[in-house]
Design an enzyme around this catalytic site. Sequence first.
Site, PDB file in Angstrom:
ATOM      1  CB  CYS A 156      -0.842   0.029   1.145  1.00 24.96           C
ATOM      2  SG  CYS A 156      -2.536  -1.117   0.949  1.00 24.96           S
TER       3      CYS A 156
HETATM    4  C1  LIG Z   1     -11.201  -4.835   8.132  1.00 23.35           C
HETATM    5  C2  LIG Z   1     -12.188  -4.004   9.028  1.00 23.35           C
HETATM    6  C3  LIG Z   1     -13.058  -3.254   8.282  1.00 23.35           C
HETATM    7  C4  LIG Z   1     -13.094  -4.781  10.165  1.00 23.35           C
HETATM    8  O1  LIG Z   1     -13.787  -4.094  10.951  1.00 23.35           O
HETATM    9  P1  LIG Z   1     -13.742  -4.485  12.564  1.00 23.35           P
HETATM   10  O2  LIG Z   1     -14.668  -3.444  13.090  1.00 23.35           O
HETATM   11  O3  LIG Z   1     -12.333  -4.786  12.803  1.00 23.35           O
HETATM   12  O4  LIG Z   1     -14.276  -5.973  12.357  1.00 23.35           O
HETATM   13  P2  LIG Z   1     -13.924  -7.272  13.213  1.00 23.35           P
HETATM   14  O5  LIG Z   1     -13.150  -7.912  12.369  1.00 23.35           O
HETATM   15  O6  LIG Z   1     -13.440  -6.967  14.432  1.00 23.35           O
HETATM   16  O7  LIG Z   1     -15.228  -7.946  13.181  1.00 23.35           O
HETATM   17  C5  LIG Z   1     -16.467  -7.346  14.076  1.00 23.35           C
HETATM   18  C6  LIG Z   1     -17.671  -8.575  13.914  1.00 23.35           C
HETATM   19  O8  LIG Z   1     -18.283  -8.306  12.593  1.00 23.35           O
HETATM   20  C7  LIG Z   1     -18.363  -9.420  11.925  1.00 23.35           C
HETATM   21  N1  LIG Z   1     -18.035  -9.453  10.409  1.00 23.35           N
HETATM   22  C8  LIG Z   1     -16.779  -9.451  10.030  1.00 23.35           C
HETATM   23  N2  LIG Z   1     -17.065  -9.425   8.645  1.00 23.35           N
HETATM   24  C9  LIG Z   1     -18.246  -9.031   8.613  1.00 23.35           C
HETATM   25  C10 LIG Z   1     -19.326  -8.999   7.418  1.00 23.35           C
HETATM   26  N3  LIG Z   1     -18.840  -9.005   6.058  1.00 23.35           N
HETATM   27  N4  LIG Z   1     -20.534  -8.979   7.433  1.00 23.35           N
HETATM   28  C11 LIG Z   1     -21.129  -9.117   8.796  1.00 23.35           C
HETATM   29  N5  LIG Z   1     -20.439  -9.094   9.798  1.00 23.35           N
HETATM   30  C12 LIG Z   1     -18.893  -9.186   9.712  1.00 23.35           C
HETATM   31  C13 LIG Z   1     -17.257 -10.256  12.875  1.00 23.35           C
HETATM   32  O9  LIG Z   1     -17.350 -11.777  12.502  1.00 23.35           O
HETATM   33  C14 LIG Z   1     -17.248  -9.821  14.264  1.00 23.35           C
HETATM   34  O10 LIG Z   1     -18.523 -10.483  14.811  1.00 23.35           O
HETATM   35  P3  LIG Z   1     -18.135 -10.905  16.374  1.00 23.35           P
HETATM   36  O11 LIG Z   1     -17.953  -9.481  17.075  1.00 23.35           O
HETATM   37  O12 LIG Z   1     -19.352 -11.594  16.684  1.00 23.35           O
HETATM   38  O13 LIG Z   1     -16.833 -11.882  16.575  1.00 23.35           O
HETATM   39  C15 LIG Z   1     -11.217  -3.156   9.978  1.00 23.35           C
HETATM   40  O14 LIG Z   1     -10.659  -3.972  10.878  1.00 23.35           O
HETATM   41  C16 LIG Z   1     -10.244  -2.327   9.072  1.00 23.35           C
HETATM   42  O15 LIG Z   1     -10.578  -1.831   8.125  1.00 23.35           O
HETATM   43  N6  LIG Z   1      -9.008  -2.461   9.507  1.00 23.35           N
HETATM   44  C17 LIG Z   1      -7.813  -1.794   8.925  1.00 23.35           C
HETATM   45  C18 LIG Z   1      -7.378  -2.552   7.657  1.00 23.35           C
HETATM   46  C19 LIG Z   1      -6.137  -1.946   6.781  1.00 23.35           C
HETATM   47  O16 LIG Z   1      -6.117  -0.661   6.970  1.00 23.35           O
HETATM   48  N7  LIG Z   1      -5.856  -2.735   5.990  1.00 23.35           N
HETATM   49  C20 LIG Z   1      -4.696  -2.393   5.266  1.00 23.35           C
HETATM   50  C21 LIG Z   1      -4.989  -3.186   3.902  1.00 23.35           C
HETATM   51  S1  LIG Z   1      -3.887  -2.825   2.706  1.00 23.35           S
END
Ligand SMILES: CC(C)(COP(=O)(O)OP(=O)(O)OC[C@H]1O[C@@H](n2cnc3c(N)ncnc32)[C@H](O)[C@@H]1OP(=O)(O)O)[C@@H](O)C(=O)NCCC(=O)NCCS
Length: 372
Positions: A156
């Site tokens: 990235c």
């Molecule tokens: C990926 C991202 C959007 C996920 O959001 P989050 O709030 O961290 O979500 P989590 O993975 O903790 O999941 C929260 C809950 O939602 C659920 N969930 C995950 N994906 C889901 C989806 N697509 N739809 C519905 N629920 C979902 C999970 O199972 C979890 O449930 P639980 O609380 O019962 O265990 C976020 O972590 C993010 O953007 N992180 C930074 C990533 C980044 O910068 N990456 C660089 C890539 S180049």
Amino acid sequence: MHSVVISGTGLCQPPHTITNAELVEAFNRYVDRENTRHAAEIAAGTRPALQYSSVEFIEKASGIQQRYVFDKSGILDPARMYPHYAERADSELSMMAEIAVAAAQQALAQAGRSGADVDAVLCAASNMQRAYPAMAIEIQQALGAGGYGFDMNVACSSATFGIEQAVNAVRTGSARCVLVVNPEITSGHQAWNDRDCHFIFGDVCTAILVERAEDAVGADQWDVLGTRLATQFSNNIRNNFGFLNRSEDSDPDARDKTFRQEGRKVFKEVVPIAAAHIEGHLADLGQAPAAVRRFWLHQANEGMNQLVIKKLVGEASRDRAPLILDEFANTASAGSIIAFHKHHADLMRGDIGVICSFGAGYSVGSVVVRKR
Ligand SMILES: CC(C)(COP(=O)(O)OP(=O)(O)OC[C@H]1O[C@@H](n2cnc3c(N)ncnc32)[C@H](O)[C@@H]1OP(=O)(O)O)[C@@H](O)C(=O)NCCC(=O)NCCS
């Protein structure tokens, strides 16, 4: 040492849009198919049932509303879940080169330049579609550029790391006019069938032209006050696809051969790294964050960007740090460049801005610019 400007940017936007509703509908149909296929194991408790995705979760957790892609049909086919791209003959322009040329032509036109004025091409992106010859050399030929070209990958942060190489080449005189292109066909490495990250990415290509200030003729020029790069190893964003896979006798379709991440850890760990990086870079240039008119940040998560800006200046706003990920999703290294490309026209002479990427590696790259 020569003064350096960014004199043009370009954006190649794919033809297809996938809304969150369309994406979730296809994903949930895939879940139904898989759960039906594995019904006996799920009933026996030897395999967990896949769960549905939801539009509400995606929008709340990330801020993403839609994404652009170069192929829609394969991604939304529950029996496939990845794009269809036709293999091209060696005699044809390859896909990454084609979109890089489209973005580059815009950047060149904005700068009042043609391909013949370019004497270095850097193809800086998260994935290369082949090992060699370098994509950059094919792009150099397609544009009629001279000099040299090479590929580089810092995930990235590829674009900002590429800008630093371009700026240094122009500053020291090894090149006069360097084109940096970021063809990010993220749909190729995205795990469209993994609920945790199936909504994250979008395709795009950006281009940036970096020139010796005394040569520049374009109407829109940005002094490069400084660039700073930093890396710190982490496995929290990883893709094990590579040229040794065959020799390792590993499954080319295994989950670890596409993008995967520990999103929550990335969020928590990268926000303080990015904020401290920007603050330190500005301080060394004698600038305070409060004096920065605009931050064009990496576009992975809306909440992440708000936290970075709050740490730096106390209050986040779309004017201070424009958001493009609602429309484009995460476009890997191109995200901060799209933000700059689309949201710089209102800045006045003397205004200072920071382009900053952060992501896999971990890697952070900042470019401090001032409107001329
Ligand atoms: C990926 C991202 C959007 C996920 O959001 P989050 O709030 O961290 O979500 P989590 O993975 O903790 O999941 C929260 C809950 O939602 C659920 N969930 C995950 N994906 C889901 C989806 N697509 N739809 C519905 N629920 C979902 C999970 O199972 C979890 O449930 P639980 O609380 O019962 O265990 C976020 O972590 C993010 O953007 N992180 C930074 C990533 C980044 O910068 N990456 C660089 C890539 S180049």
